[in-house]
Design a protein around this motif. Structure first.
Motif, PDB file in Angstrom:
ATOM      1  N   THR A 178       1.567  10.732   7.104  1.00 22.25           N
ATOM      2  CA  THR A 178       1.920  10.231   5.770  1.00 22.25           C
ATOM      3  C   THR A 178       1.813  11.384   4.783  1.00 22.25           C
ATOM      4  N   TRP A 179       2.838  11.491   3.929  1.00 18.10           N
ATOM      5  CA  TRP A 179       2.910  12.614   2.974  1.00 18.10           C
ATOM      6  C   TRP A 179       3.677  12.093   1.768  1.00 18.10           C
ATOM      7  N   ILE A 234      -7.163  12.599   0.012  1.00 20.11           N
ATOM      8  CA  ILE A 234      -6.682  12.474  -1.362  1.00 20.11           C
ATOM      9  C   ILE A 234      -7.033  13.780  -2.067  1.00 20.11           C
ATOM     10  N   VAL A 268       0.726   4.247  -2.580  1.00 16.29           N
ATOM     11  CA  VAL A 268       0.571   5.640  -2.156  1.00 16.29           C
ATOM     12  C   VAL A 268       1.680   6.502  -2.730  1.00 16.29           C
ATOM     13  N   ARG A 271       0.825  -1.203   0.000  1.00 17.46           N
ATOM     14  CA  ARG A 271       0.000   0.000   0.000  1.00 17.46           C
ATOM     15  C   ARG A 271       0.861   1.255   0.000  1.00 17.46           C
ATOM     16  N   ILE A 275      -9.614   6.797   8.939  1.00 16.80           N
ATOM     17  CA  ILE A 275      -8.688   5.666   9.023  1.00 16.80           C
ATOM     18  C   ILE A 275      -9.025   4.895  10.300  1.00 16.80           C
ATOM     19  N   GLY A 299      -7.630  10.167   6.184  1.00 17.86           N
ATOM     20  CA  GLY A 299      -6.858  10.088   4.951  1.00 17.86           C
ATOM     21  C   GLY A 299      -7.415  11.054   3.915  1.00 17.86           C
ATOM     22  N   VAL A 314      -2.131  11.566   5.270  1.00 16.88           N
ATOM     23  CA  VAL A 314      -2.787  10.881   6.387  1.00 16.88           C
ATOM     24  C   VAL A 314      -2.434  11.630   7.657  1.00 16.88           C
ATOM     25  N   THR A 315      -3.459  11.928   8.451  1.00 15.98           N
ATOM     26  CA  THR A 315      -3.246  12.643   9.708  1.00 15.98           C
ATOM     27  C   THR A 315      -3.718  11.796  10.878  1.00 15.98           C
ATOM     28  N   ILE A 360      -1.587  12.362  -1.420  1.00 12.51           N
ATOM     29  CA  ILE A 360      -2.202  11.565  -0.354  1.00 12.51           C
ATOM     30  C   ILE A 360      -1.582  11.992   0.966  1.00 12.51           C
TER      31      ILE A 360
END
Length: 425
Positions: free
Chosen positions: A296-297, A377, A278, A274, A364, A375, A287-288, A285
């Motif tokens: 995630t960056w 997008i 990503v 995954r 998430i 997450g 994710v916090t 994308i």
């Protein structure tokens, strides 16, 4: 309550005392029976051995009494045996009464010395046996409380003991396993090759070292054919002189831990897959966590927003100041479990440029279904929206120009019509 407990303890102590008294009495009775048997045997042997060795059978009774109850009943048997033998069987060997009977005194001394040696050796053997029995009892009690399977074998490779965990893993009861070859009770196989690991040398017998891990992955095959993953180690047993007398094999059931490890590896592979998706995605994308911290960056997010070091920072760094409250409300709804798709808003690049992006925001969740973050997008639609605005402006301009041309044509038609009326008039 206290008085009743005290009375119960007193009754228990009295019971233990009476039991000990009965055991002691039975020991002395058995010692006297052994003495009577010895006297009778000596009397039966008199026609063949005559007056020689008058106390030979009594010495056997002394040894028996020492084995049964220790030195106290043995001393009683020694004294009574000498007196009875001298009085009943060999009158000439009665207890000496004066110094002239040197032979009698010498025989008595030899008899007492022999009895003392017999009692001493037997007492040493009894104490050593009691210590060994106590040590084995302590060992068994300790082994029953450990979580690992423990199997012991002697120098010949025959099983001498096993704890309940070993019984459960191997499928053998201890009473059935004792005396069996250890490679029959503990059937180990190399899972990678399917070959058995069962020779005495492989199991550590006659090996002067601690052995751990006979194979990369070891499988224990029980008596009923079931297989369990185990970690095994073998430790040599030695006596007081340092000679090896056997082995202790310790087996740890790793079936569940290895299954969990395989599941973790599968999850890790899935996460890596995954993560590669990503990272390769053309959409940004992000994710916090629950507090809005970016965890995630991807590379596309760096290209879109211009921040190369966004990890660990708050997601508000890409939100214009006047839209912070709006974005916070949307993010709060997502963290509460809601989902937002294709929501167009403005975002802020690192250089201050404003972007029009289409956002899809999803919660998430962890394996228990709990929301742990959000997450995002993001897709840049700035050019499309600007192009649409230009198209709308051009269309409006064309419509306006067309309307103006129509009005001009209408006025021209009216003017021509008016001219024709004047001309006809």
């Amino acid at each position: 309550m206290h008085a009743s407990q005290s009375a119960h303890l007193d009754d228990h102590a009295d019971g233990l005392g009476s039991h000990a008294f009965r055991e002691t009495a039975m020991t002395y009775v058995a010692a006297l029976i052994a003495l009577g048997t010895a006297i009778l045997a000596r009397h039966v042997l008199s026609p063949w051995i005559g007056a020689t060795l008058p106390f030979v059978t009594v010495l056997g009774a002394v040894a028996a009494a020492a084995c049964l109850g220790g030195y106290r009943p043995a001393a009683l048997v020694a004294v009574l045996g000498y007196a009875l033998s001298a009085w009943l069987l060999v009158p000439d060997h009665a207890v000496p009464s004066n110094a002239s009977e040197f032979g009698g005194w010498l025989g008595l001394a030899a008899y007492l010395l022999t009895c003392a040696l017999i009692v001493g050796f037997v007492e040493m053997a009894r104490r050593r046996h009691a210590a060994d029995r106590e040590a084995r009892a302590v060992q068994r009690a300790a082994l029953r409380n450990v979580e690992e399977a423990v199997v012991t074998a002697n120098a010949h490779g025959w099983v001498t003991s096993m704890n309940p965990v070993a019984e459960r893993l191997t499928g053998w009861r201890e009473i059935d396993a004792i005396g069996q070859p250890i490679d029959v009770v503990v059937r180990l196989m190399d899972a990678s090759t399917g070959t058995p690991i069962g020779s005495p040398a492989a199991l550590g017998i006659d090996q002067d070292c601690v052995m751990v891990g006979l194979a990369r992955r070891t499988v224990l095959v029980s008596r009923h054919g079931t297989e369990r993953d185990v970690d095994e180690s073998t430790v040599p047993l030695r006596d007081g002189q340092g000679f090896q007398t056997g082995i202790v094999m310790i087996l740890t059931d790793t079936t569940e831990s290895r299954r969990e490890e395989r599941e973790r590896q599968a999850q890790l592979r899935e996460l890596r897959r995954r993560a590669s998706i990503v990272e390769a995605s053309s959409d940004a994308i992000v994710v916090t966590g629950m507090d809005g911290t970016i965890v995630t960056w991807n590379t596309a997010a760096t290209r879109l927003f211009g921040h190369a070091d966004a990890l660990g920072k708050h997601v508000s760094l890409i939100v214009p100041r006047q839209r912070v409250a709006e974005e916070a409300a949307i993010l709060g709804g997502v963290l509460a479990g809601c989902r937002t798709e294709h929501y167009e808003t403005e975002c802020l690049r690192a250089d201050g440029q404003r972007l029009i992006v289409s956002l899809s925001i999803s919660p998430i969740r962890n394996e228990r279904g709990q929301v742990t973050g959000a997450g995002l997008i993001a897709r840049d639609v700035t050019r499309q929206r600007h192009a649409e605005q230009r198209d709308r402006a051009l269309l409006a301009q064309a419509i306006a120009e067309k309307k103006s041309l129509a009005e001009d044509l209408q006025r021209l038609a009216e003017a021509l019509s008016e001219r024709d009326r004047y001309k006809n008039a």
